[in-house]
Design a protein around this motif. Structure first.
Motif, mmCIF file in Angstrom:
data_model
loop_
_atom_site.group_PDB
_atom_site.id
_atom_site.type_symbol
_atom_site.label_atom_id
_atom_site.label_comp_id
_atom_site.label_asym_id
_atom_site.label_seq_id
_atom_site.Cartn_x
_atom_site.Cartn_y
_atom_site.Cartn_z
ATOM 1 N N LEU A 4 19.984 140.305 108.325
ATOM 2 C CA LEU A 4 20.652 139.910 108.848
ATOM 3 C C LEU A 4 22.226 140.274 108.632
ATOM 4 C CD1 LEU A 4 19.564 136.096 110.384
ATOM 5 C CD2 LEU A 4 18.940 138.718 111.847
ATOM 6 N N ASP A 5 22.906 140.607 107.726
ATOM 7 C CA ASP A 5 24.163 140.592 107.345
ATOM 8 C C ASP A 5 23.951 142.692 107.322
ATOM 9 O OD1 ASP A 5 25.146 138.612 107.338
ATOM 10 O OD2 ASP A 5 24.919 138.431 104.770
ATOM 11 N N ALA A 6 22.780 143.104 107.156
ATOM 12 C CA ALA A 6 22.869 144.547 107.770
ATOM 13 C C ALA A 6 22.742 144.763 109.315
ATOM 14 C CB ALA A 6 22.195 145.250 107.236
ATOM 15 N N SER A 23 34.793 145.389 117.591
ATOM 16 C CA SER A 23 33.435 145.306 117.486
ATOM 17 C C SER A 23 32.969 144.883 115.632
ATOM 18 C CB SER A 23 33.287 146.638 117.188
ATOM 19 O OG SER A 23 33.717 147.847 118.355
ATOM 20 N N LEU A 24 33.871 145.007 114.854
ATOM 21 C CA LEU A 24 33.473 144.299 113.602
ATOM 22 C C LEU A 24 33.068 142.629 113.458
ATOM 23 C CD1 LEU A 24 33.159 144.682 110.349
ATOM 24 C CD2 LEU A 24 35.551 144.452 109.938
ATOM 25 N N ALA A 25 34.931 141.509 113.691
ATOM 26 C CA ALA A 25 34.471 140.685 114.054
ATOM 27 C C ALA A 25 33.379 140.196 115.359
ATOM 28 C CB ALA A 25 36.237 140.586 115.053
ATOM 29 N N LEU A 26 32.879 141.228 116.225
ATOM 30 C CA LEU A 26 31.703 139.995 117.029
ATOM 31 C C LEU A 26 30.524 140.898 116.144
ATOM 32 C CD1 LEU A 26 29.968 139.354 120.171
ATOM 33 C CD2 LEU A 26 30.537 142.120 120.117
ATOM 34 N N GLY A 27 30.800 141.435 115.541
ATOM 35 C CA GLY A 27 29.090 141.801 114.951
ATOM 36 C C GLY A 27 28.590 140.975 113.582
ATOM 37 N N ARG A 28 30.481 140.221 112.854
ATOM 38 C CA ARG A 28 30.161 139.599 112.045
ATOM 39 C C ARG A 28 29.945 137.928 112.265
ATOM 40 N NH1 ARG A 28 34.587 142.594 107.984
ATOM 41 N NH2 ARG A 28 34.873 140.279 107.273
ATOM 42 N N ALA A 78 25.963 144.293 110.747
ATOM 43 C CA ALA A 78 27.239 145.191 110.350
ATOM 44 C C ALA A 78 26.571 146.594 110.995
ATOM 45 C CB ALA A 78 26.650 146.183 108.922
ATOM 46 N N VAL A 79 25.830 146.831 111.361
ATOM 47 C CA VAL A 79 24.609 147.925 112.312
ATOM 48 C C VAL A 79 25.345 147.727 113.724
ATOM 49 C CG1 VAL A 79 22.744 148.455 112.797
ATOM 50 C CG2 VAL A 79 22.945 148.323 110.818
ATOM 51 N N SER A 80 25.510 146.707 114.877
ATOM 52 C CA SER A 80 25.548 146.344 115.190
ATOM 53 C C SER A 80 26.740 146.381 115.854
ATOM 54 C CB SER A 80 25.264 144.610 116.203
ATOM 55 O OG SER A 80 26.162 143.646 115.334
ATOM 56 N N THR A 108 31.831 132.532 120.909
ATOM 57 C CA THR A 108 31.303 133.548 121.494
ATOM 58 C C THR A 108 30.372 134.167 119.699
ATOM 59 O OG1 THR A 108 33.723 134.802 122.046
ATOM 60 C CG2 THR A 108 31.140 136.077 121.409
ATOM 61 N N SER A 109 28.627 134.053 120.229
ATOM 62 C CA SER A 109 28.182 134.334 119.567
ATOM 63 C C SER A 109 27.119 134.819 119.637
ATOM 64 C CB SER A 109 28.052 132.954 117.885
ATOM 65 O OG SER A 109 27.100 132.496 119.177
ATOM 66 N N PHE A 110 25.471 135.482 119.265
ATOM 67 C CA PHE A 110 24.996 135.900 120.235
ATOM 68 C C PHE A 110 23.543 135.586 118.331
ATOM 69 C CE2 PHE A 110 26.669 139.143 117.236
ATOM 70 C CZ PHE A 110 25.762 139.847 116.994
ATOM 71 N N ASP A 111 22.380 135.464 119.181
ATOM 72 C CA ASP A 111 20.971 135.242 118.329
ATOM 73 C C ASP A 111 20.726 136.560 117.948
ATOM 74 O OD1 ASP A 111 18.864 134.424 118.034
ATOM 75 O OD2 ASP A 111 18.118 133.329 119.072
ATOM 76 N N LEU A 112 21.193 136.727 116.910
ATOM 77 C CA LEU A 112 20.747 138.100 115.709
ATOM 78 C C LEU A 112 19.417 138.122 115.371
ATOM 79 C CD1 LEU A 112 21.557 140.888 115.947
ATOM 80 C CD2 LEU A 112 22.276 140.362 113.125
ATOM 81 N N PRO A 113 18.754 137.136 115.352
ATOM 82 C CA PRO A 113 17.397 136.678 115.232
ATOM 83 C C PRO A 113 16.403 137.222 115.991
ATOM 84 C CG PRO A 113 17.902 134.805 113.700
ATOM 85 C CD PRO A 113 19.039 135.751 114.822
ATOM 86 N N ALA A 114 16.991 136.906 117.626
ATOM 87 C CA ALA A 114 16.129 136.980 118.857
ATOM 88 C C ALA A 114 16.321 138.206 119.407
ATOM 89 C CB ALA A 114 16.726 136.314 119.644
ATOM 90 N N LEU A 115 17.139 139.031 118.989
ATOM 91 C CA LEU A 115 17.257 140.688 119.201
ATOM 92 C C LEU A 115 16.679 141.030 118.303
ATOM 93 C CD1 LEU A 115 21.143 140.718 119.633
ATOM 94 C CD2 LEU A 115 19.631 140.841 121.597
#
Length: 497
Positions: free
Chosen positions: A478-480, A416-421, A483-485, A427-434
């Protein structure tokens, strides 16, 4: 993990603990829940639970479809997967040769001129394409059933030559029949070089019988341990299957029946005399096993437990078993009973099921709309969690029992920590789009919770989790959000479906 990383992980886990007692805002209002965001699809508790049972994590577009059309319509659509356009997944699959190559081709891929044979690349590709299908396919119920039958007919790629045989078994035995006919799947499995090698039937000779496959065929694949067979039936069935073996060298990895290895004497299996008939002896027993009432009961109970929980209603099991018998092995009639007459009426009162490792990882990736190649870090995580695909060592397959999985949470938190960070290669995800339209940590929490657990958090829970994250030193922006995710993924709320 160094001290600083451990402390950071401890902060995320502490944040996750804030969710242990909270309930997401599932309200029985026909989807009319105020989330604060446009196009949010908030299902009732029951509908969301049912949808989670039939997917590797319900994505926003699937929840929206169910909200508009209803869960029964979604089930009917999923029961006809060939009618569902899965072109984007098919495009993703094109680079993977393992989907088309013969067993001999796969063996050559692992052959090294000086170092012998290395199965690792073939196993890694098989694991990766399986996860990619689970994450991206729109035919979610079909992929769930592919996993179910892969577990039912479990084969470990770590045994002998199975590493180059199992990809063909997946392509020719499991996937064509996962929503088809059990009788056909059983016959295909019995002729599968991967299965025969895994359970030693390639060494089942008249001069030295091997009972391994015959025993598991009765106990795990058809009648069940309490199905009414005896040890003598195991021995006699093994005699019927002598000579069922696998070609080597030329036409490597193909099934063959060798009459020179077959026991030509008469046999008696399940009270029926089997006259000498070569390969026809085994074929006849497979037909009888596929149509046996104990087999129908065993399969119906196992499918019911997969979707309804550990103690499914007896009337649903009986009706599903009868559907299998009446249709000569068709899987869809049993599923219609289990899903439409069992899951739907029970969906408001279902006890939660603990996610197995594959379910946890796939649902995390789906919830964050992640792009992934299913590579090394993810497969190593699944191995540490105890469910490395196609490497379960015993024929019974990975269990559904929550007690087996609940004692190994640290790798889930680290993932969870590695994915969120954003620290997982491939593997990646578009946090701004979410997070479009989400300003501030409480709004950010709601948006991420909608994606990952299906609904916004109650405001007091959002505020408490935000406060803990700030105390743990989570930065802004976005860093927060990362961490939240991670906190939501590690939370008790995300471990269940």
């Amino acid at each position: 993990m160094n001290r600083r990383e451990f402390l950071r992980l401890a902060g995320i886990v502490a944040s996750a603990a804030a969710l242990s007692g909270c309930q997401t805002v599932y309200r029985q209002l026909g989807g009319q829940v105020e989330s604060g965001f446009e196009n949010a699809a908030i299902l009732s508790t029951g509908d969301l639970t049912a949808l989670q049972r039939m997917t590797f994590g319900a994505r926003a577009f699937e929840r929206a479809w169910v909200l508009e059309n209803g869960l029964a319509a979604w089930i009917e659509e999923q029961l006809s997967p060939v009618a569902i356009d899965d072109t984007p997944l098919e495009v993703r699959m094109r680079p993977y040769g393992i989907l088309r190559q013969s067993a001999d081709d796969l063996y050559v891929r692992g052959e090294k001129l000086f170092d012998g044979v290395d199965p690792a690349p073939v196993i890694a590709e098989m694991q990766a394409v399986t996860l990619i299908r689970q994450v991206y396919s729109r035919r979610q119920l079909y992929e769930v059933l592919v996993e179910f039958w892969s577990d039912h007919f479990n084969i470990s790629m770590d045994k002998e030559n199975v590493w180059y045989l199992k990809p063909v078994d997946d392509r020719e035995v499991i996937r064509p029949n996962a929503l088809g006919n059990f009788r056909q799947m059983l016959h295909a499995s019995a002729h599968s070089p991967a299965m025969l090698t895994y359970l030693d039937n390639q060494a089942n000779l008249a001069s030295s019988p091997n009972e391994n496959y015959a025993r598991e065929l009765l106990e795990l694949h058809t009648m069940g341990v309490d199905g009414g067979y005896t040890q003598l039936d195991v021995m006699e069935l093994a005699r019927c299957l002598t000579g069922w073996t696998v070609k080597e060298r030329w036409w490597r990895g193909e099934f063959t029946f060798n009459p020179d290895f077959h026991d030509q004497g008469p046999k008696t299996v399940l009270g029926t005399q089997i006259p000498p008939g070569g390969i026809a002896e085994g074929e006849a027993i497979l037909d009888r096993l596929a149509g046996h009432p104990s087999t129908a009961r065993f399969l119906a109970a196992k499918l019911s437990r997969r979707f309804l929980g550990e103690n499914p209603p007896e009337d649903i099991v009986i009706r599903a078993a009868q559907g299998i018998l009446d249709s000569r092995g068709e899987i869809r009639p049993a599923l219609r009973t289990i899903l439409l007459d069992g899951l739907l009426p029970m969906r408001q009162t279902l006890a939660p099921m603990f996610k197995r490792p594959v379910d946890f990882v796939a649902s995390a990736l789906r919830g964050l709309n992640a792009e992934t190649d299913g590579g090394d870090f993810i497969q190593q995580t699944l191995a540490r969690l105890g469910q490395s695909p196609f490497r379960w060592p015993t024929p019974d397959g990975p269990p559904l029992d929550k007690a087996h999985w609940m004692g190994n949470l640290l790798p889930r938190w680290k993932f969870s920590l590695a994915l969120g960070r954003g620290e997982i290669d491939g593997t990646s995800f578009d946090l701004p789009a979410l997070l479009v339209g989400a300003a501030g940590i409480p709004a950010l929490l709601h948006r991420l919770a909608e994606g990952l657990i299906g609904a916004p958090l109650a405001m007091n829970d959002a505020e408490s989790l935000a406060a803990i994250l700030q105390e743990a030193g989570a930065p802004e922006g976005l860093d927060a959000a990362g961490a939240v995710s991670a906190g939501i993924l590690a939370s008790p709320a995300f471990q269940w479906k």
